[in-house]
Motif scaffolding. Structure first.
Motif, PDB file in Angstrom:
ATOM      1  N   PRO A 122      38.837  66.599  11.078  1.00  0.00           N
ATOM      2  CA  PRO A 122      38.918  65.540   9.964  1.00  0.00           C
ATOM      3  C   PRO A 122      39.849  66.242   8.545  1.00  0.00           C
ATOM      4  O   PRO A 122      40.117  65.134   8.005  1.00  0.00           O
ATOM      5  N   PHE A 123      39.951  67.401   8.858  1.00  0.00           N
ATOM      6  CA  PHE A 123      40.513  68.070   7.685  1.00  0.00           C
ATOM      7  C   PHE A 123      42.087  68.251   7.825  1.00  0.00           C
ATOM      8  O   PHE A 123      43.069  68.629   7.126  1.00  0.00           O
ATOM      9  N   LEU A 124      42.376  68.193   9.343  1.00  0.00           N
ATOM     10  CA  LEU A 124      43.840  68.670   9.614  1.00  0.00           C
ATOM     11  C   LEU A 124      44.645  67.477  10.279  1.00  0.00           C
ATOM     12  O   LEU A 124      45.620  67.364  10.249  1.00  0.00           O
ATOM     13  N   ASP A 125      43.593  66.666  11.175  1.00  0.00           N
ATOM     14  CA  ASP A 125      44.186  65.687  11.986  1.00  0.00           C
ATOM     15  C   ASP A 125      44.129  64.275  11.222  1.00  0.00           C
ATOM     16  O   ASP A 125      44.471  63.154  12.039  1.00  0.00           O
ATOM     17  N   ALA A 167      47.822  66.495   8.254  1.00  0.00           N
ATOM     18  CA  ALA A 167      47.447  66.937   6.968  1.00  0.00           C
ATOM     19  C   ALA A 167      48.690  67.789   6.518  1.00  0.00           C
ATOM     20  O   ALA A 167      48.982  67.963   5.381  1.00  0.00           O
ATOM     21  N   ILE A 168      49.356  68.588   7.321  1.00  0.00           N
ATOM     22  CA  ILE A 168      50.340  69.327   6.947  1.00  0.00           C
ATOM     23  C   ILE A 168      51.734  69.002   7.497  1.00  0.00           C
ATOM     24  O   ILE A 168      52.816  69.673   7.026  1.00  0.00           O
ATOM     25  N   GLU A 169      51.842  67.759   7.808  1.00  0.00           N
ATOM     26  CA  GLU A 169      53.220  67.030   8.292  1.00  0.00           C
ATOM     27  C   GLU A 169      54.087  66.514   7.244  1.00  0.00           C
ATOM     28  O   GLU A 169      53.209  65.756   6.396  1.00  0.00           O
ATOM     29  N   LEU A 170      54.998  66.710   6.648  1.00  0.00           N
ATOM     30  CA  LEU A 170      55.875  66.087   5.536  1.00  0.00           C
ATOM     31  C   LEU A 170      56.375  64.754   5.557  1.00  0.00           C
ATOM     32  O   LEU A 170      56.458  64.126   4.627  1.00  0.00           O
ATOM     33  N   ASP A 171      56.508  64.320   6.847  1.00  0.00           N
ATOM     34  CA  ASP A 171      57.053  62.840   6.806  1.00  0.00           C
ATOM     35  C   ASP A 171      55.538  62.014   6.691  1.00  0.00           C
ATOM     36  O   ASP A 171      54.855  62.055   7.582  1.00  0.00           O
ATOM     37  N   PRO A 172      55.687  61.121   5.740  1.00  0.00           N
ATOM     38  CA  PRO A 172      54.691  60.226   5.465  1.00  0.00           C
ATOM     39  C   PRO A 172      54.410  59.178   6.441  1.00  0.00           C
ATOM     40  O   PRO A 172      53.475  58.422   6.457  1.00  0.00           O
ATOM     41  N   GLU A 173      55.225  58.982   7.247  1.00  0.00           N
ATOM     42  CA  GLU A 173      55.117  57.826   8.235  1.00  0.00           C
ATOM     43  C   GLU A 173      54.660  58.408   9.424  1.00  0.00           C
ATOM     44  O   GLU A 173      54.339  57.669  10.633  1.00  0.00           O
ATOM     45  N   GLN A 174      54.563  59.622   9.768  1.00  0.00           N
ATOM     46  CA  GLN A 174      53.820  60.271  11.029  1.00  0.00           C
ATOM     47  C   GLN A 174      52.749  59.889  11.430  1.00  0.00           C
ATOM     48  O   GLN A 174      51.748  59.589  10.420  1.00  0.00           O
ATOM     49  N   GLY A 175      52.228  59.649  12.578  1.00  0.00           N
ATOM     50  CA  GLY A 175      50.971  59.587  13.020  1.00  0.00           C
ATOM     51  C   GLY A 175      50.667  57.853  13.182  1.00  0.00           C
ATOM     52  O   GLY A 175      51.472  57.203  12.840  1.00  0.00           O
ATOM     53  N   ARG A 176      49.378  57.763  13.546  1.00  0.00           N
ATOM     54  CA  ARG A 176      49.070  56.274  13.693  1.00  0.00           C
ATOM     55  C   ARG A 176      48.194  55.983  12.445  1.00  0.00           C
ATOM     56  O   ARG A 176      47.432  56.600  12.041  1.00  0.00           O
ATOM     57  N   GLU A 177      48.689  54.950  11.895  1.00  0.00           N
ATOM     58  CA  GLU A 177      47.949  54.345  10.859  1.00  0.00           C
ATOM     59  C   GLU A 177      46.661  53.840  11.230  1.00  0.00           C
ATOM     60  O   GLU A 177      46.709  53.110  12.224  1.00  0.00           O
ATOM     61  N   LEU A 178      45.466  54.001  10.353  1.00  0.00           N
ATOM     62  CA  LEU A 178      44.092  53.372  11.078  1.00  0.00           C
ATOM     63  C   LEU A 178      43.703  52.490   9.970  1.00  0.00           C
ATOM     64  O   LEU A 178      44.167  52.461   8.685  1.00  0.00           O
ATOM     65  N   PRO A 179      42.861  51.758  10.202  1.00  0.00           N
ATOM     66  CA  PRO A 179      42.185  50.510   9.215  1.00  0.00           C
ATOM     67  C   PRO A 179      41.444  51.499   8.080  1.00  0.00           C
ATOM     68  O   PRO A 179      40.725  52.275   8.599  1.00  0.00           O
ATOM     69  N   LEU A 180      41.452  50.836   7.108  1.00  0.00           N
ATOM     70  CA  LEU A 180      40.719  51.565   5.720  1.00  0.00           C
ATOM     71  C   LEU A 180      40.174  50.516   5.249  1.00  0.00           C
ATOM     72  O   LEU A 180      40.970  49.691   4.432  1.00  0.00           O
ATOM     73  N   ASP A 181      38.793  50.357   5.040  1.00  0.00           N
ATOM     74  CA  ASP A 181      38.346  49.374   3.983  1.00  0.00           C
ATOM     75  C   ASP A 181      38.511  49.640   2.652  1.00  0.00           C
ATOM     76  O   ASP A 181      38.507  50.526   2.240  1.00  0.00           O
ATOM     77  N   GLY A 182      38.698  48.493   1.949  1.00  0.00           N
ATOM     78  CA  GLY A 182      39.215  48.548   0.649  1.00  0.00           C
ATOM     79  C   GLY A 182      40.470  49.177   0.048  1.00  0.00           C
ATOM     80  O   GLY A 182      40.575  49.928  -0.950  1.00  0.00           O
ATOM     81  N   ALA A 183      41.435  49.043   1.093  1.00  0.00           N
ATOM     82  CA  ALA A 183      42.923  50.039   0.977  1.00  0.00           C
ATOM     83  C   ALA A 183      43.446  49.369  -0.087  1.00  0.00           C
ATOM     84  O   ALA A 183      44.363  50.306  -0.686  1.00  0.00           O
ATOM     85  N   ARG A 184      43.146  48.212  -0.763  1.00  0.00           N
ATOM     86  CA  ARG A 184      43.911  47.998  -1.936  1.00  0.00           C
ATOM     87  C   ARG A 184      42.978  47.191  -3.011  1.00  0.00           C
ATOM     88  O   ARG A 184      41.849  46.997  -2.598  1.00  0.00           O
ATOM     89  N   GLY A 185      43.261  47.492  -4.241  1.00  0.00           N
ATOM     90  CA  GLY A 185      42.243  47.118  -5.442  1.00  0.00           C
ATOM     91  C   GLY A 185      42.733  47.775  -6.562  1.00  0.00           C
ATOM     92  O   GLY A 185      44.096  47.892  -6.891  1.00  0.00           O
ATOM     93  N   GLU A 186      42.057  47.548  -7.653  1.00  0.00           N
ATOM     94  CA  GLU A 186      42.360  47.727  -8.987  1.00  0.00           C
ATOM     95  C   GLU A 186      41.311  48.275  -9.683  1.00  0.00           C
ATOM     96  O   GLU A 186      40.178  47.843  -9.457  1.00  0.00           O
ATOM     97  N   PHE A 187      41.356  48.664 -10.972  1.00  0.00           N
ATOM     98  CA  PHE A 187      40.286  49.147 -11.906  1.00  0.00           C
ATOM     99  C   PHE A 187      40.807  49.275 -13.169  1.00  0.00           C
ATOM    100  O   PHE A 187      42.242  49.469 -13.541  1.00  0.00           O
TER     101      PHE A 187
END
Length: 163
Positions: free
Chosen positions: A56-59, A118-138
């Motif tokens: 979970p810290f590297l992958d 986690a150490i990959e420089l390309d921000p688009e690398q990997g498979r995007e996973l669903p994340l609850d509450g991915a957008r919001g404001e405060f």
């Protein structure tokens, strides 16, 4: 043929009702004042700090894009936080920052999975996973006048002079 139409109508109704279900919001914690630490917790995939197959810290890579009231954009890295209370198994993914402006901030989070991402420089690398509450404001308010030190004055910045 009318049975087919009925099934299609039922299926479409189900899809529209699913699209209208509320998405779990992220949890924004801390004193929501300028310069004070703020944590944003997201619910993501279950992981354990001892996992070796998918570490979970590297992958995994959590990136949160924050937009200030003035439109400044900052991207901050997040991390696996276990259950959010110090236990190493859970679904909490967390990001921390301190706001340098008052007003309404927005965020958008993205969680990617991939080998050593986690150490990959390309921000688009990997498979995007669903994340609850991915957008919001405060809302961030002005720091109280009795806030101690940097929490009232702001962070230290180098100005080209001694001290």
């Amino acid at each position: 043929m009318s049975c087919f139409r009925s099934n299609v109508v039922v299926l479409l109704c189900m899809l529209f009702s699913l699209a209208s279900l509320p998405v779990s919001a992220a949890t924004v914690q801390g004193q929501l004042y300028k310069w004070h630490p703020v944590e944003i917790d997201f619910t993501g995939p279950l992981a354990d700090e001892a996992d070796t197959t998918i570490n979970p810290f590297l992958d995994y890579r959590l990136t949160v894009e924050l937009t200030s009231p003035a439109g400044q954009v900052m991207r901050i890295p997040g991390f696996f936080a276990g259950n959010g209370d110090g236990h190493g198994r859970g679904t909490i993914w967390r990001a921390r920052f301190s706001a340098d402006e008052t007003g309404t901030w927005t965020y958008q989070a993205r969680l990617h999975q991939g080998t050593e991402i986690a150490i990959e420089l390309d921000p688009e690398q990997g498979r995007e996973l669903p994340l609850d509450g991915a957008r919001g404001e405060f809302l961030i308010e002005a720091a109280p006048s009795d806030a101690p030190g940097f929490l009232r004055q702001g962070r230290l910045e180098y100005v080209g002079n001694h001290y």
